[in-house]
Scaffold this active site. Structure first.
Site, PDB file in Angstrom:
ATOM      1  N   GLU A  99      75.540  10.886 -16.783  1.00 25.68           N
ATOM      2  CA  GLU A  99      74.505  10.438 -18.185  1.00 25.68           C
ATOM      3  C   GLU A  99      73.154  11.108 -17.656  1.00 25.68           C
ATOM      4  O   GLU A  99      72.469  11.511 -18.576  1.00 25.68           O
ATOM      5  CB  GLU A  99      74.462   8.895 -18.262  1.00 25.68           C
ATOM      6  N   ASP A 113      64.623  24.714 -27.661  1.00 25.34           N
ATOM      7  CA  ASP A 113      64.855  25.063 -29.189  1.00 25.34           C
ATOM      8  C   ASP A 113      63.542  24.930 -29.790  1.00 25.34           C
ATOM      9  O   ASP A 113      63.513  25.823 -30.678  1.00 25.34           O
ATOM     10  CB  ASP A 113      65.731  24.134 -29.663  1.00 25.34           C
TER      11      ASP A 113
END
Length: 145
Positions: A99, A113
């Site tokens: 995780e 991005d």
């Protein structure tokens, strides 16, 4: 999946880190929240948290975990380096290393991005586990941080 039915419940924590290298001007834009797509660090923080919560859907054979904490931090460590860290906690029967690694990875990809319109040469590096605690195998800390 590995059967964890008979494993004892314990408090577990894991910390992972990535380094993102870019032009200092790009990092300045990130830290001043002046990137055209918006607040990069806020978006990366949310993306990392969401990714940690969905790790079992992304990584085959990972157990779904009831995470009790996911925290992402960002720090400029050099003129052109941003450090991304994720800390995950759970009280359960299996660890949270995947995780934490997933959180830091997706947070880093989100940063790329949101910044690619300004700079395409951004490099995500050194994604790694820094520490884990709890469980049968006990505590572990990387030696060369």
């Amino acid at each position: 999946m590995v059967d964890i039915t008979n494993k004892p419940v314990s408090a577990r924590e894991a910390v992972a880190r990535a380094r993102i290298e870019m032009k200092s001007s790009t990092l300045d834009m990130i830290l001043s929240a002046s990137m055209p797509k918006g607040d990069v660090l806020a978006a990366a923080r949310i993306a990392g948290i969401q990714a940690a919560k969905r790790t079992s859907e992304l990584i085959p054979l990972c157990h779904p975990l009831p995470l009790t904490k996911v925290e992402l931090t960002f720090e400029r460590t050099d003129d052109s380096v941003l450090r991304v860290e994720a800390r995950c906690k759970v009280t359960g029967q299996t660890g949270v290393e995947m995780e934490a690694l997933t959180a830091v990875s997706v947070a880093s990809l989100t940063i790329y991005d949101m910044c690619k319109s300004v700079e395409r040469g951004i490099v995500i590096k050194d994604i790694r586990l820094l520490s884990k605690s709890g469980g049968k195998s006990g505590d572990w800390v990387v030696e060369d941080t």
